[in-house]
Scaffold this motif. Sequence first.
Motif, short mmCIF file in Angstrom:
data_model
loop_
_atom_site.label_atom_id
_atom_site.label_comp_id
_atom_site.label_asym_id
_atom_site.label_seq_id
_atom_site.Cartn_x
_atom_site.Cartn_y
_atom_site.Cartn_z
N ILE A 129 0.89 -1.31 -0.03
CA ILE A 129 0.23 0.10 -0.05
C ILE A 129 0.92 1.22 -0.11
N PHE A 130 0.28 2.08 -0.92
CA PHE A 130 1.09 3.56 -0.89
C PHE A 130 2.45 3.50 -1.51
N ALA A 131 3.04 2.13 -2.28
CA ALA A 131 4.16 2.30 -3.10
C ALA A 131 4.04 3.27 -4.01
N PRO A 132 4.97 4.12 -4.30
CA PRO A 132 5.01 5.34 -5.56
C PRO A 132 4.99 4.34 -6.68
N ALA A 133 4.43 5.11 -7.74
CA ALA A 133 4.62 4.54 -9.00
C ALA A 133 5.99 4.12 -9.64
N ASP A 134 6.91 4.97 -8.99
CA ASP A 134 8.30 4.66 -9.79
C ASP A 134 8.98 3.60 -9.16
N VAL A 135 8.37 3.22 -8.13
CA VAL A 135 9.27 1.81 -7.60
C VAL A 135 8.37 0.52 -7.86
N LEU A 136 7.26 0.72 -8.62
CA LEU A 136 6.55 -0.66 -9.15
C LEU A 136 7.24 -1.42 -10.05
N PRO A 137 8.17 -1.03 -10.96
CA PRO A 137 8.82 -1.96 -11.65
C PRO A 137 9.82 -2.65 -10.81
N LEU A 138 10.48 -2.28 -9.77
CA LEU A 138 11.32 -2.94 -8.98
C LEU A 138 10.58 -3.86 -8.05
N LEU A 139 9.34 -3.61 -7.56
CA LEU A 139 8.84 -4.45 -6.97
C LEU A 139 8.08 -5.39 -7.66
N ARG A 140 7.67 -5.25 -8.89
CA ARG A 140 7.14 -6.30 -9.83
C ARG A 140 8.48 -7.33 -10.14
N SER A 141 9.61 -6.85 -10.02
CA SER A 141 10.60 -7.96 -10.44
C SER A 141 10.92 -8.65 -9.30
N GLY A 142 10.63 -8.23 -8.03
CA GLY A 142 11.03 -8.95 -7.07
C GLY A 142 9.85 -9.48 -6.25
N ILE A 143 8.69 -9.56 -6.82
CA ILE A 143 7.59 -10.17 -6.17
C ILE A 143 7.10 -11.17 -7.05
N GLN A 144 6.76 -12.26 -6.35
CA GLN A 144 6.26 -13.41 -7.18
C GLN A 144 4.66 -13.40 -6.92
N GLY A 145 3.91 -13.44 -8.21
CA GLY A 145 2.48 -13.50 -8.00
C GLY A 145 1.72 -12.14 -8.33
N PRO A 146 0.65 -12.09 -8.14
CA PRO A 146 -0.39 -10.70 -8.58
C PRO A 146 0.43 -9.63 -7.41
N VAL A 147 0.18 -8.46 -7.80
CA VAL A 147 0.37 -7.30 -7.03
C VAL A 147 -0.61 -6.31 -7.07
N ASN A 148 -1.21 -5.99 -5.93
CA ASN A 148 -2.42 -4.95 -5.80
C ASN A 148 -1.63 -3.42 -5.50
N ILE A 149 -2.32 -2.69 -6.29
CA ILE A 149 -1.77 -1.13 -5.96
C ILE A 149 -3.04 -0.37 -5.85
N ASN A 150 -2.84 0.65 -4.87
CA ASN A 150 -4.00 1.49 -4.71
C ASN A 150 -3.78 2.66 -5.67
N ALA A 151 -4.93 3.31 -6.18
CA ALA A 151 -4.91 4.45 -6.97
C ALA A 151 -5.94 5.34 -6.54
N ARG A 152 -5.77 6.51 -7.11
CA ARG A 152 -6.64 7.63 -6.84
C ARG A 152 -7.92 7.59 -7.67
N PRO A 153 -9.02 7.59 -7.32
CA PRO A 153 -10.46 7.56 -8.36
C PRO A 153 -10.69 8.56 -8.99
N ASP A 154 -9.78 9.96 -8.47
CA ASP A 154 -10.27 11.15 -9.16
C ASP A 154 -9.40 11.56 -10.30
#
Length: 239
Positions: free
Chosen positions: A175-200
């Motif tokens: 939760i609250f992971a900045p968008a710019d670190v998502l590629p790093l998280l994606r490369s290091g996490i096995q399986g689906p990743v949930n990210i929170n977004a702003r609905p506005d």
Amino acid sequence: MSKVEVFRALHQGRAPGDPLVLPGPWDAAAARVFAEAGFPALATPSAGVAASLGYEDGATPADEMFAAVARITRAVDVPVSADIESGYGLAPEELVERLLEAGAVGCNLEDSAGGVLRDPREQAEFLAGFREAAAGRLFLNARVDVFLYGDKDPERAIERAALYVAAGADCVYPIFAPADVLPLLRSGIQGPVNINARPDGEGPSFTELGELGATRITFGPGLQRMVTAALREIADTLA
């Protein structure tokens, strides 16, 4: 195919740029609106439900939270996952039974309590107990609160995620992971990743978040707060 199987399948084989978008209903009426709009599944936000029941975030009694989830699941035919915070101090077996009784297909479980991160190995043991008790009947989304209450180090988030996936989590939620670190998280996490977004519409689009590594997108209490703000404007015109 059971609802949990449908829900699990929605997370698999998604193309980059096509994340699963899960609106968060805070009551039965909101759930019906989202389901009628065509969303294939929903995910309740604990803070949004708390607000609808008159509580501060984190202060909803377990019985009231599960009752609210049950009202939501009864109102729609699509799968509904429930945010049950850090588990209300209940044993994994009881959490599983309460969720199944409420009609949920899965849940979020936070790895913090009172704003303090839990020991990750103890949390992994808790998640493993939940997974064993669920026996495939529930989808487990393990929240990682490093960016909320920790040092915001992506490597710490990846370490926690690895423990939780090994314990049986179906999805990890930094939760609250900045968008710019998502590629790093994606490369290091096995399986689906949930990210929170702003609905506005502020911040990266859903497509952009998917391309960066998000498997699914949720909004926390964002939608409920937008509706409350709109209702406040309507109320002002009536006063």
